[in-house]
Design a protein around this motif. Structure first.
Motif, PDB file in Angstrom:
ATOM      1  N   GLN A  36       0.675  -1.119   0.076  1.00 31.56           N
ATOM      2  CA  GLN A  36      -0.089   0.096  -0.052  1.00 31.56           C
ATOM      3  C   GLN A  36       0.946   1.242  -0.024  1.00 31.56           C
ATOM      4  N   SER A  37       2.198   1.118   0.661  1.00 33.43           N
ATOM      5  CA  SER A  37       2.937   2.422   0.668  1.00 33.43           C
ATOM      6  C   SER A  37       3.356   2.337  -0.823  1.00 33.43           C
ATOM      7  N   ARG A  38       3.776   1.427  -1.381  1.00 33.87           N
ATOM      8  CA  ARG A  38       4.324   1.516  -2.859  1.00 33.87           C
ATOM      9  C   ARG A  38       3.555   2.280  -3.702  1.00 33.87           C
ATOM     10  N   LYS A  39       1.958   1.807  -3.647  1.00 30.92           N
ATOM     11  CA  LYS A  39       1.111   2.415  -4.192  1.00 30.92           C
ATOM     12  C   LYS A  39       0.875   3.944  -4.186  1.00 30.92           C
ATOM     13  N   LEU A  40       1.261   4.243  -3.109  1.00 28.20           N
ATOM     14  CA  LEU A  40       1.141   6.099  -3.000  1.00 28.20           C
ATOM     15  C   LEU A  40       2.516   6.695  -3.413  1.00 28.20           C
ATOM     16  N   GLY A  41       3.322   5.701  -3.786  1.00 23.94           N
ATOM     17  CA  GLY A  41       4.745   6.439  -4.176  1.00 23.94           C
ATOM     18  C   GLY A  41       4.732   6.979  -5.620  1.00 23.94           C
ATOM     19  N   LYS A  42       5.449   8.029  -5.801  1.00 26.11           N
ATOM     20  CA  LYS A  42       5.296   8.572  -7.110  1.00 26.11           C
ATOM     21  C   LYS A  42       6.827   8.887  -7.514  1.00 26.11           C
ATOM     22  N   PRO A  43       7.561   7.697  -7.892  1.00 26.62           N
ATOM     23  CA  PRO A  43       9.167   7.632  -8.246  1.00 26.62           C
ATOM     24  C   PRO A  43       9.314   8.494  -9.525  1.00 26.62           C
ATOM     25  N   ASP A  44       8.338   9.063 -10.041  1.00 28.14           N
ATOM     26  CA  ASP A  44       8.523   9.672 -11.382  1.00 28.14           C
ATOM     27  C   ASP A  44       8.228  11.092 -11.206  1.00 28.14           C
ATOM     28  N   SER A  45       7.869  11.543  -9.765  1.00 27.47           N
ATOM     29  CA  SER A  45       7.465  13.010  -9.482  1.00 27.47           C
ATOM     30  C   SER A  45       8.446  13.985 -10.201  1.00 27.47           C
TER      31      SER A  45
END
Length: 369
Positions: A345-354
């Protein structure tokens, strides 16, 4: 692309701006930068260390109650706008981006008045006064939390980008993280940290729960106390335990936080927006203890976003104790299924391409001039 960056006061405002600059350099090595910050903010030290040209203006924030000091703030703001216009006219940027803090006010406002494309990046779930004011003047508002777009009804354009610090940590080397801590590779690591300066309430909980750590001897606990609290916290733990166990590591500060985060299985931390961007980018489960001493209680709002998604547990500082913190850690680390679900669930919230998304918007604005 010629870019003016502005943001200051805390690392949470400065590091996202630096992340944007680094992404610009990756996409266009010929990019040129000017960072306009405050004369007394942390940015005056951090930015020059990053080899980014830096200039400053004097600015302070508004007080939320009637005060004679607010009159001085208005005068500083107007002087700051004038100084910013001069700096912008000399540098001739294609775009200006502000990442939070009082200094963004005069710089971004000046850019808008000069017709220079501008972006503000709001890191928190609840926007600050400066960004709410600027939102009606800028070309684009970028937000870190999905759903907070509605907080800017007067903006011309609002986009969800996440926080560019997520991009910075995505490539962090976890092997170096383990090595820097002196912990065997692939160990389970629980990182407990109260922010760059530390937090008394969290340090007190660290001390209180230290005797219980023997129940989880297979897990390495890393306590990051902050320089100010280090000696007292370490000695208090030693006095309670007699000696420091091999699986407990007490440190004053971590200089390679992205690498240490990459090696972390569970983090206990405050709920600053940049830090949350980093941990969700890496998919780290968290126990969040929001600081109660921030404007609009925005850290609790940030933390509740992760809690609602199932990525974090939240303990309010008034309810914090060593016993409760240890129980929460044990509940997560003692159940692999819970740990895995929270991580997902944490990874789903992540935006590594931000950072890439923000630079893409900057290019769009610059090309339309």
């Amino acid at each position: 692309m010629r870019v003016v960056l502005t943001g200051g006061g805390t690392g949470g405002h400065i590091y996202p701006a630096i992340a944007v600059a680094r992404q610009c350099e990756i996409e266009d090595p010929d990019s040129k930068f000017l960072y306009i910050g405050g004369t007394k903010g942390l940015e005056s030290t951090l930015v020059p260390q990053e080899q980014i040209p830096f200039q400053s203006i004097e600015i302070t924030g508004f007080r939320r109650k009637l005060s004679a000091e607010n009159i001085k703030t208005v005068i500083r703001f107007l002087k700051g706008v004038k100084a910013s216009k001069r700096m912008l006219a000399e540098f001739k940027p294609d775009v200006v981006i502000g990442t939070g803090g009082y200094v963004c006010g005069p710089v971004v406002y000046a850019a808008a008045k000069l017709g220079i494309p501008s972006i503000i990046h709001e890191q928190n779930a609840i926007p600050g006064l400066t960004n709410k004011f600027l939102s009606r003047y800028v070309s684009t508002v970028a937000v870190s939390f999905e759903g907070s777009e509605r907080s800017f009804p007067k903006a011309k354009r609002v986009i969800y980008t996440g926080n560019p610090r997520a991009t910075t940590v995505q490539s962090a080397n976890k092997e170096r993280g383990f090595a820097s801590l002196g912990i065997p590779m692939d160990s389970s690591v629980v990182l407990v940290v109260g922010g760059s300066r530390g937090a008394k309430a969290i340090n007190d909980a660290m001390i209180e729960m230290a005797p219980q750590l023997e129940k989880l001897k297979h897990i390495h606990f890393v306590y990051v106390t902050g320089e100010h609290y280090f000696e007292k916290t370490r000695e208090e733990i030693r006095s309670r335990l007699g000696s420091m166990p091999n699986h407990l590591h007490v440190l004053p500060y971590v200089h390679n936080m992205p690498e240490v985060l990459a090696a972390t299985s569970l983090i206990v931390n405050r709920a600053g927006a940049s830090f949350l961007a980093e941990i969700t980018s890496l998919g780290i489960p968290s126990i969040l203890i929001p600081s109660p001493n921030v404007t609009n209680n925005h850290q609790e709002a940030n933390a509740r976003q992760l809690e609602k998604a199932g990525a974090a547990k939240v303990i309010l500082e008034k309810d914090l104790s060593g016993k409760r913190l240890f129980q929460s850690i044990e509940d997560i680390m003692g159940d692999f299924q819970v740990q895995r679900e929270m991580s997902g669930q944490s990874r789903k919230l992540g935006k590594p391409d931000s950072a890439n998304l923000i630079v893409e918007e900057m290019r769009r604005l610059a090309s339309g001039r």
